[in-house]
Scaffold this active site. Structure first.
Site, short mmCIF file in Angstrom:
data_model
loop_
_atom_site.label_atom_id
_atom_site.label_comp_id
_atom_site.label_asym_id
_atom_site.label_seq_id
_atom_site.Cartn_x
_atom_site.Cartn_y
_atom_site.Cartn_z
N ASP A 1 -8.70 53.06 10.30
CA ASP A 1 -9.76 54.41 10.44
C ASP A 1 -9.92 54.85 9.13
OD1 ASP A 1 -11.65 56.19 11.17
OD2 ASP A 1 -9.71 57.45 12.06
N ARG B 1 -22.04 53.74 4.41
CA ARG B 1 -20.90 53.68 5.37
C ARG B 1 -20.53 52.19 5.38
NH1 ARG B 1 -19.19 57.33 8.87
NH2 ARG B 1 -18.59 55.64 10.36
N HIS C 1 -16.87 49.78 5.32
CA HIS C 1 -16.43 48.70 6.39
C HIS C 1 -16.21 47.33 5.43
CE1 HIS C 1 -17.19 51.31 9.65
NE2 HIS C 1 -18.37 51.20 9.79
N LEU D 1 2.11 34.02 13.35
CA LEU D 1 1.59 35.16 13.80
C LEU D 1 0.50 34.92 14.72
CD1 LEU D 1 1.15 38.20 13.11
CD2 LEU D 1 -0.65 37.50 11.49
N ARG E 1 -4.39 60.75 16.72
CA ARG E 1 -5.06 60.53 18.10
C ARG E 1 -4.81 58.98 18.22
NH1 ARG E 1 -9.71 63.17 15.95
NH2 ARG E 1 -11.18 61.58 15.20
C1 FPP Z 1 -13.08 53.01 11.64
O1 FPP Z 1 -13.83 53.74 10.40
C2 FPP Z 1 -13.38 51.53 11.33
C3 FPP Z 1 -14.20 50.87 12.38
C4 FPP Z 1 -15.00 51.39 13.37
C5 FPP Z 1 -14.34 49.62 12.07
C6 FPP Z 1 -13.26 48.59 11.61
C7 FPP Z 1 -13.98 47.38 10.81
C8 FPP Z 1 -13.47 46.90 9.66
C9 FPP Z 1 -12.12 47.39 9.05
C10 FPP Z 1 -14.30 45.64 9.25
C11 FPP Z 1 -14.04 44.56 9.63
C12 FPP Z 1 -12.76 44.08 10.00
C13 FPP Z 1 -12.36 43.27 11.07
C14 FPP Z 1 -10.86 42.92 11.30
C15 FPP Z 1 -13.37 42.36 11.84
P1 FPP Z 1 -14.56 54.75 10.73
O2 FPP Z 1 -16.14 54.27 10.26
O3 FPP Z 1 -14.64 55.69 11.93
O4 FPP Z 1 -14.40 55.68 9.35
P2 FPP Z 1 -14.62 57.51 9.36
O5 FPP Z 1 -13.73 57.96 10.39
O6 FPP Z 1 -14.09 57.78 7.96
O7 FPP Z 1 -16.10 57.58 9.69
#
Ligand code: FPP
Length: 263
Positions: free
Chosen positions: A36, A49, A53, A147, A210
């Site tokens: 997160d 954003r 990612h 793994l 959470r």
């Molecule tokens: C949460 O950050 C992250 C996600 C919803 C996506 C997770 C995806 C990746 C880390 C990239 C791809 C990785 C893999 C393993 C395929 P958020 O966008 O909710 O962050 P915020 O709470 O700060 O807005």
């Protein structure tokens, strides 16, 4: 094992120091991670954003590498929840593309490092071109014995429990499963994680307190480690710190624990 009084030093140790202090005979078998903070990481840099990612994907690649090197048995990454469809369409599209890029890049290292790729979640709900890459990654790595890299996609802990209940009812009706014989172990066998042990350690980045509909059944006895570090900044050193912190915990599973026993 690191002495309690040195706990505060964990944050200052280098990756090599952490590696040498970690008790390699007492590793968590299964580590689950809620990745997160990508959006906040990007916002702090006035970037879109999706840039968060993308850097988050680099973190994921690095964490898979260190988990494999360390000898962790299962690493579950929460990459896309069933609720994430509610995000803007362009962000969802970018996440799907990043997932495929992640799988393509990871495939080489999974083959080299004996990593077996698996998924949990309603995979049939993902776009066809994403499903194809997932299928290919599974086929190419399913014989590997190192793994298990388990990625949660279109995943919801509540839907997983609903799907398990549906499977149980079907087997009661069609295969003679006896209701009286239904216990925790049998129930676990109907979850997406049937073949995996429950997580010993849950890491959540970005400081949110959470579990966001993640592995609701399986996390019953997991140690929870919430770090303020945002996922794009969470790299191998932070992962090793988390393992070391896990090793300072006393897991009691409802018993009174070692300290109380000695009194
Ligand atoms: C949460 O950050 C992250 C996600 C919803 C996506 C997770 C995806 C990746 C880390 C990239 C791809 C990785 C893999 C393993 C395929 P958020 O966008 O909710 O962050 P915020 O709470 O700060 O807005």
């Amino acid at each position: 094992m690191l002495k309690k009084k040195n706990k505060r030093d964990i944050k200052r140790f280098s990756k090599q120091e952490l590696w040498s202090i970690i008790d390699h005979s007492n590793l968590p078998k299964h580590v689950a991670i809620i990745m997160d903070g990508n959006g906040r990481w990007a916002r702090a840099r006035m970037l879109p954003r999706v840039a968060g990612h993308r850097v988050g994907m680099e973190s994921a690649l690095k964490i898979v590498e260190v988990a494999s090197d360390l000898g962790i048995k299962v690493l579950t990454l929460y990459a896309f929840s069933a609720e994430n469809w509610r995000r803007p369409a362009d962000e969802v599209g970018a996440l799907m593309k990043l997932l495929v890029e992640f799988l393509k890049r990871e495939l080489i290292s999974m083959k080299k490092n004996n990593i077996c790729f698996q998924t949990i979640g309603r995979i049939a709900g993902l776009p066809g071109w994403v499903q194809q890459q997932i299928k290919w990654s599974i086929e190419q790595t399913c014989q590997n014995t190192g793994l298990i890299l388990n990625v949660a996609l279109n995943y919801s802990g509540r839907l997983e429990i609903v799907d398990a209940v549906k499977g149980i009812i079907k087997d009661i009706e069609q295969k003679g499963l006896e209701l009286d014989k239904l216990d925790e172990e049998t129930f676990s066998n109907y979850l997406y994680t049937a073949d995996l042990s429950d997580p010993d350690l849950l890491i959540r980045t970005s400081g949110e307190m959470r579990i966001s509909n993640f592995l609701l059944w399986q996390l019953a006895y997991a140690e929870l480690l919430i770090t303020p570090t945002l996922w794009p900044d969470f790299r191998q050193r932070e992962f090793l710190q988390a393992i070391l912190e896990y090793q300072q915990r006393e897991r009691r599973f409802g018993t009174i624990g070692k300290l109380a026993q000695s009194k």
